[in-house]
Design an enzyme around this catalytic site. Sequence first.
Site, PDB file in Angstrom:
ATOM      1  N   HIS A  98      63.793  69.236  46.736  1.00 32.09           N
ATOM      2  CA  HIS A  98      64.481  68.166  45.819  1.00 32.09           C
ATOM      3  C   HIS A  98      65.639  68.621  45.164  1.00 32.09           C
ATOM      4  O   HIS A  98      65.732  69.612  44.577  1.00 32.09           O
ATOM      5  CB  HIS A  98      63.431  67.264  45.442  1.00 32.09           C
ATOM      6  CG  HIS A  98      63.041  67.721  43.768  1.00 32.09           C
ATOM      7  ND1 HIS A  98      61.848  68.359  43.573  1.00 32.09           N
ATOM      8  CD2 HIS A  98      63.696  67.821  42.518  1.00 32.09           C
ATOM      9  CE1 HIS A  98      61.703  68.766  42.365  1.00 32.09           C
ATOM     10  NE2 HIS A  98      62.875  68.364  41.707  1.00 32.09           N
TER      11      HIS A  98
ATOM     12  N   GLU B 133      63.301  63.114  46.028  1.00 30.40           N
ATOM     13  CA  GLU B 133      62.264  63.513  46.393  1.00 30.40           C
ATOM     14  C   GLU B 133      62.383  63.740  48.020  1.00 30.40           C
ATOM     15  O   GLU B 133      63.283  63.101  48.562  1.00 30.40           O
ATOM     16  CB  GLU B 133      60.980  63.095  46.212  1.00 30.40           C
ATOM     17  CG  GLU B 133      60.706  63.081  44.630  1.00 30.40           C
ATOM     18  CD  GLU B 133      60.447  64.403  43.927  1.00 30.40           C
ATOM     19  OE1 GLU B 133      60.175  65.350  44.910  1.00 30.40           O
ATOM     20  OE2 GLU B 133      60.363  64.430  42.659  1.00 30.40           O
TER      21      GLU B 133
ATOM     22  N   ASP C 142      59.932  71.912  46.695  1.00 27.72           N
ATOM     23  CA  ASP C 142      60.001  70.897  47.844  1.00 27.72           C
ATOM     24  C   ASP C 142      61.581  70.626  48.377  1.00 27.72           C
ATOM     25  O   ASP C 142      61.449  69.661  49.296  1.00 27.72           O
ATOM     26  CB  ASP C 142      59.198  69.737  47.533  1.00 27.72           C
ATOM     27  CG  ASP C 142      59.746  68.719  46.464  1.00 27.72           C
ATOM     28  OD1 ASP C 142      60.664  69.191  45.835  1.00 27.72           O
ATOM     29  OD2 ASP C 142      59.136  67.723  46.267  1.00 27.72           O
TER      30      ASP C 142
ATOM     31  N   ASP D  92      70.547  62.591  35.996  1.00 31.00           N
ATOM     32  CA  ASP D  92      69.490  61.734  36.067  1.00 31.00           C
ATOM     33  C   ASP D  92      68.890  61.382  34.451  1.00 31.00           C
ATOM     34  O   ASP D  92      69.354  62.152  33.548  1.00 31.00           O
ATOM     35  CB  ASP D  92      68.361  62.370  36.849  1.00 31.00           C
ATOM     36  CG  ASP D  92      67.986  63.690  36.726  1.00 31.00           C
ATOM     37  OD1 ASP D  92      68.161  64.529  35.423  1.00 31.00           O
ATOM     38  OD2 ASP D  92      67.780  64.681  37.483  1.00 31.00           O
TER      39      ASP D  92
END
Length: 261
Positions: free
Chosen positions: A138, A143, A136, A67
Amino acid sequence: MEVVIVPDAKAGGELIAEAIAQLLRHRPDALLGVATGSTPLPVYEALAAKVRSGAVSAQRARIAQLDEYVGLPAEHPESYRSVLRREVLEPLGIRMAAFMGPDGTAQDIPGACAAYDAALASAGGVDLQLLGIGTDGHIGFNEPCSSLASRTRIKTLTEQTRVDNARFFDGDIEQVPHHVITQGIGTILEARHLVLLATGEGKADAVAATVEGPVAAVCPASALQLHPHATVVVDEGAASKLKLADYFRYTFVNKPDWQGI
């Protein structure tokens, strides 16, 4: 999915670094997918030590970025391109010419995303993709509720993520970009071997959902269950909520030595 429980982050880094070294001995020009953040640092440090000792050469290896920030110049010290140059390429003796990443400064961001997906395919695909995981669930910047078939695309950073990342920008959240380009889950799943490293009790819920929960977009990392060669390496803290922890320990101890991870 194989789950390997190790004593600590250092042991996890050594285990994964040896798997990468074995890959490079077999395929010196392998395309390695790399991630930023603190979690993979033990992997890069252990692999760099192997390179320095002469145990393996990474000079012909190729590196693919997971990313990148949108709008941050490539030469900015906190662009992920710069971070990976410092933490991966230079310690391993890999030239920048062997580096692949999306263009976060492009005028046509959707076009840049599609171009990066195409470039990965043209390069023969990623041989081994290293991943971290968020609390979470991800992976990359995918996400919760990201499509499990998603491709490389632009994503908006949550305010909490920008707050967390402000420490890299002199504590000034205004310097933190609002958007990133990330490989999508569908793109990530095309790598031949996925290796996820998670350490600390703070990741325990996410790891349990990834490994033992249903495949669901609410936990993007659970998509690894769909992959034919996915390895999850966790320390005792990150493994603390796994119901099948004893089974995972038993199977790893008793697997054939030649099999690796």
